[in-house]
Scaffold this active site. Structure first.
Site, PDB file in Angstrom:
ATOM      1  N   ARG A 195       0.822  -1.207   0.000  1.00  0.00           N
ATOM      2  CA  ARG A 195       0.000   0.000   0.000  1.00  0.00           C
ATOM      3  C   ARG A 195       0.860   1.263   0.000  1.00  0.00           C
ATOM      4  O   ARG A 195       0.485   2.285  -0.598  1.00  0.00           O
ATOM      5  CB  ARG A 195      -0.913  -0.025   1.231  1.00  0.00           C
ATOM      6  CG  ARG A 195      -2.017   1.018   1.227  1.00  0.00           C
ATOM      7  CD  ARG A 195      -3.116   0.618   2.185  1.00  0.00           C
ATOM      8  NE  ARG A 195      -4.154   1.631   2.238  1.00  0.00           N
ATOM      9  CZ  ARG A 195      -4.373   2.426   3.285  1.00  0.00           C
ATOM     10  NH1 ARG A 195      -3.614   2.322   4.360  1.00  0.00           N
ATOM     11  NH2 ARG A 195      -5.342   3.300   3.264  1.00  0.00           N
ATOM     12  N   HIS A 211       0.257   4.361  -2.573  1.00  0.00           N
ATOM     13  CA  HIS A 211      -0.025   5.723  -2.119  1.00  0.00           C
ATOM     14  C   HIS A 211       1.087   6.690  -2.494  1.00  0.00           C
ATOM     15  O   HIS A 211       0.846   7.891  -2.591  1.00  0.00           O
ATOM     16  CB  HIS A 211      -0.262   5.721  -0.609  1.00  0.00           C
ATOM     17  CG  HIS A 211      -1.631   5.254  -0.223  1.00  0.00           C
ATOM     18  ND1 HIS A 211      -2.444   5.948   0.641  1.00  0.00           N
ATOM     19  CD2 HIS A 211      -2.350   4.172  -0.609  1.00  0.00           C
ATOM     20  CE1 HIS A 211      -3.597   5.310   0.774  1.00  0.00           C
ATOM     21  NE2 HIS A 211      -3.558   4.222   0.038  1.00  0.00           N
ATOM     22  N   ASP A 212       2.267   6.173  -2.709  1.00  0.00           N
ATOM     23  CA  ASP A 212       3.358   7.023  -3.190  1.00  0.00           C
ATOM     24  C   ASP A 212       3.155   7.376  -4.661  1.00  0.00           C
ATOM     25  O   ASP A 212       3.165   8.544  -5.046  1.00  0.00           O
ATOM     26  CB  ASP A 212       4.695   6.315  -2.996  1.00  0.00           C
ATOM     27  CG  ASP A 212       5.880   7.158  -3.468  1.00  0.00           C
ATOM     28  OD1 ASP A 212       5.846   8.387  -3.261  1.00  0.00           O
ATOM     29  OD2 ASP A 212       6.831   6.586  -4.029  1.00  0.00           O
ATOM     30  N   GLY A 254       3.634  10.983  -8.682  1.00  0.00           N
ATOM     31  CA  GLY A 254       4.591  10.000  -9.180  1.00  0.00           C
ATOM     32  C   GLY A 254       5.322   9.256  -8.068  1.00  0.00           C
ATOM     33  O   GLY A 254       5.264   9.613  -6.900  1.00  0.00           O
ATOM     34  N   SER A 311       7.725  10.531  -1.802  1.00  0.00           N
ATOM     35  CA  SER A 311       7.244  11.687  -1.043  1.00  0.00           C
ATOM     36  C   SER A 311       6.391  11.250   0.142  1.00  0.00           C
ATOM     37  O   SER A 311       6.315  11.956   1.152  1.00  0.00           O
ATOM     38  CB  SER A 311       6.449  12.632  -1.952  1.00  0.00           C
ATOM     39  OG  SER A 311       5.331  11.975  -2.524  1.00  0.00           O
ATOM     40  N   ASN A 332      -4.211   8.787   4.514  1.00  0.00           N
ATOM     41  CA  ASN A 332      -2.998   8.184   5.069  1.00  0.00           C
ATOM     42  C   ASN A 332      -2.948   8.194   6.591  1.00  0.00           C
ATOM     43  O   ASN A 332      -2.320   7.319   7.202  1.00  0.00           O
ATOM     44  CB  ASN A 332      -1.758   8.921   4.540  1.00  0.00           C
ATOM     45  CG  ASN A 332      -1.605   8.817   3.038  1.00  0.00           C
ATOM     46  OD1 ASN A 332      -2.087   7.877   2.420  1.00  0.00           O
ATOM     47  ND2 ASN A 332      -0.940   9.790   2.439  1.00  0.00           N
ATOM     48  N   HIS A 371      -6.067  -5.950  -2.773  1.00  0.00           N
ATOM     49  CA  HIS A 371      -6.919  -6.067  -1.590  1.00  0.00           C
ATOM     50  C   HIS A 371      -7.189  -7.520  -1.223  1.00  0.00           C
ATOM     51  O   HIS A 371      -8.009  -7.778  -0.335  1.00  0.00           O
ATOM     52  CB  HIS A 371      -8.241  -5.328  -1.822  1.00  0.00           C
ATOM     53  CG  HIS A 371      -8.104  -3.839  -1.751  1.00  0.00           C
ATOM     54  ND1 HIS A 371      -9.109  -2.961  -2.092  1.00  0.00           N
ATOM     55  CD2 HIS A 371      -7.056  -3.056  -1.373  1.00  0.00           C
ATOM     56  CE1 HIS A 371      -8.695  -1.713  -1.933  1.00  0.00           C
ATOM     57  NE2 HIS A 371      -7.452  -1.745  -1.509  1.00  0.00           N
ATOM     58  N   THR A 372      -6.512  -8.434  -1.855  1.00  0.00           N
ATOM     59  CA  THR A 372      -6.552  -9.814  -1.387  1.00  0.00           C
ATOM     60  C   THR A 372      -5.751  -9.956  -0.108  1.00  0.00           C
ATOM     61  O   THR A 372      -5.824 -10.974   0.578  1.00  0.00           O
ATOM     62  CB  THR A 372      -6.024 -10.778  -2.472  1.00  0.00           C
ATOM     63  OG1 THR A 372      -6.286 -12.123  -2.076  1.00  0.00           O
ATOM     64  CG2 THR A 372      -4.523 -10.617  -2.677  1.00  0.00           C
ATOM     65  N   ASP A 374     -10.063  -9.918   2.816  1.00  0.00           N
ATOM     66  CA  ASP A 374     -10.397 -11.228   2.262  1.00  0.00           C
ATOM     67  C   ASP A 374     -10.464 -12.205   3.430  1.00  0.00           C
ATOM     68  O   ASP A 374      -9.446 -12.609   3.983  1.00  0.00           O
ATOM     69  CB  ASP A 374      -9.323 -11.656   1.257  1.00  0.00           C
ATOM     70  CG  ASP A 374      -9.493 -13.092   0.775  1.00  0.00           C
ATOM     71  OD1 ASP A 374     -10.534 -13.709   1.081  1.00  0.00           O
ATOM     72  OD2 ASP A 374      -8.574 -13.603   0.100  1.00  0.00           O
ATOM     73  N   THR A 390      -8.804 -16.246   2.522  1.00  0.00           N
ATOM     74  CA  THR A 390      -7.345 -16.465   2.546  1.00  0.00           C
ATOM     75  C   THR A 390      -6.680 -15.119   2.837  1.00  0.00           C
ATOM     76  O   THR A 390      -6.062 -14.516   1.957  1.00  0.00           O
ATOM     77  CB  THR A 390      -6.842 -17.039   1.202  1.00  0.00           C
ATOM     78  OG1 THR A 390      -7.255 -16.152   0.137  1.00  0.00           O
ATOM     79  CG2 THR A 390      -7.394 -18.419   0.942  1.00  0.00           C
ATOM     80  N   ASP A 419      -3.676 -14.229  -3.731  1.00  0.00           N
ATOM     81  CA  ASP A 419      -4.290 -15.130  -4.705  1.00  0.00           C
ATOM     82  C   ASP A 419      -5.477 -14.422  -5.351  1.00  0.00           C
ATOM     83  O   ASP A 419      -5.648 -13.216  -5.202  1.00  0.00           O
ATOM     84  CB  ASP A 419      -4.728 -16.442  -4.032  1.00  0.00           C
ATOM     85  CG  ASP A 419      -5.646 -16.215  -2.825  1.00  0.00           C
ATOM     86  OD1 ASP A 419      -6.243 -15.108  -2.728  1.00  0.00           O
ATOM     87  OD2 ASP A 419      -5.776 -17.111  -1.976  1.00  0.00           O
TER      88      ASP A 419
END
Length: 360
Positions: A98, A102-103, A108, A112, A130, A229-230, A281, A284, A289
């Site tokens: 993450r 978020h960077d 870019g 930062s 954040n 987001h798994t 999730d 698992t 996956d």
């Protein structure tokens, strides 16, 4: 006189040819000069907003294997620290992944997001998406300190984030890929951009598609990257909108799993919603996956923006169905999308920070 006349004619022809050549060169170079001028106007300070000149392939030129000679131990050092961190705290894999997201989504991939607030700089850590949410800064600090002792001022913090994101996926059972490196660390940050540029957990598919396209990422890239987001967890405050039918007695949205929503309602009503968290999730939770996509088709997407992919748009639903049916296709598209996202840069301005939390 005849010889002189021929010499004048020959000189005239030569000058004419040179003039024609000059015109050809000028005409050919004009589009290039125009492109360079446009890029300079939008990105010369490295702080442009998404949609104002940012995209794939501009600014810094990234390479595979750049540290092979200058810091051959770089990748093994990063992997070792990530592996240790995830063994100690399986949730750290999602946190490091993450951080890279978020960077890159804010001006870019320039690290930062790692900068602490100072008297002259307001960083991105306190931006609403954040604040009390991002984790893993200490792991990046440890990696950077180790690398500085082996090959000082060589590996950028932005490259560390990109490699750590890849390794977090690998140690969680996901695919590996070659990471392009050569990023520079930004000397500035933007709390405002972090507030407005990052996708919200309540985003609709059109909004998500627009945000990703402004960064040069396709709808397929967007659905594939959402598969991150798994891994990880989310607070009740992030998916309150999923519980509205339960709270107000309104009909459930198309595709909702009422039993699943009731379990979420029970969790969030018995614990302080500001601290209560659950797995993105549930099947698992610590394995990278394609179960995330299976969950979406069962109406068990935790975040509203996740479940939206399976119900709001026929195009994204088709991609979700493909990934749910074939994990290898998801892995392939995820790897390609991560390389593309990692290529979002903001110009040539930057440095190799000695401390990822502060400019040199």
């Amino acid at each position: 006189m005849l010889i002189l006349k021929k010499k004048v004619e020959r000189d005239h022809i030569t000058m004419k040819n040179l003039f024609n050549l000059f015109l050809i060169v000028l005409l050919v170079s004009m589009p290039v000069l125009s492109l360079a001028a446009n890029f300079s106007e939008t990105c010369e300070d490295g702080s442009g907003e998404p949609g104002s000149g940012f995209g794939i392939g501009f600014g810094i030129v990234l390479e595979f294997g750049l540290y092979r000679n200058s810091c051959p131990e770089a990748e093994s050092i990063v992997y070792s620290w990530v592996e240790t961190a995830v063994l100690q705290d399986p949730r750290m894999a999602a946190s490091l992944l993450r951080l890279h997201f978020h960077d890159c989504f804010v001006n870019g991939c320039d690290a930062s997001v790692l900068l602490d607030d100072t008297e002259g700089l307001v960083g991105e850590k306190t931006a609403p998406p954040n604040l009390n949410s991002l984790r893993g800064f200490e792991v990046i600090d440890s990696i950077k300190a180790d690398l500085e002792s082996v090959c000082p001022e060589t590996v950028s913090c932005a490259d560390i984030l990109a490699m750590a994101a890849r390794d977090s996926v690998v140690v969680s059972g996901g695919p590996s890929w070659d990471v392009e490196v050569g990023r520079k660390d930004g000397r500035t940050a933007s709390k405002q951009a972090a507030t407005t540029s990052l996708p919200s957990p309540n985003s609709t598919v059109p909004t998500l598609t627009s945000i990703f396209q402004n960064l040069g990422l396709s709808q397929t890239d967007m659905v594939a990257l959402s598969g991150g987001h798994t891994l990880g967890k989310a607070k009740c405050t992030s998916f309150t909108a999923r519980l509205q039918p339960q709270q107000t007695g309104q009909p459930a949205n198309h595709g909702d799993n009422l039993e699943f929503l009731e379990s979420l309602q029970q969790l969030c009503s018995t614990v302080d919603t500001s601290v209560a968290i659950t797995q993105l999730d549930l099947v698992t939770p610590s394995t990278f996956d394609n179960q995330y996509y299976v969950n979406l088709l069962s109406g068990e997407g935790l975040l509203p923006s996740d479940q939206a992919l399976a119900v709001q748009d026929p195009g994204t639903k088709e991609i979700v169905e493909t990934y749910a049916a074939d994990q290898s296709v998801f892995f392939k598209d995820f790897k390609n999308a991560m390389v593309k996202m990692g290529g979002i840069t903001g110009g040539n301005e930057g440095e190799i920070r000695r401390n990822c939390r502060a400019v040199n």
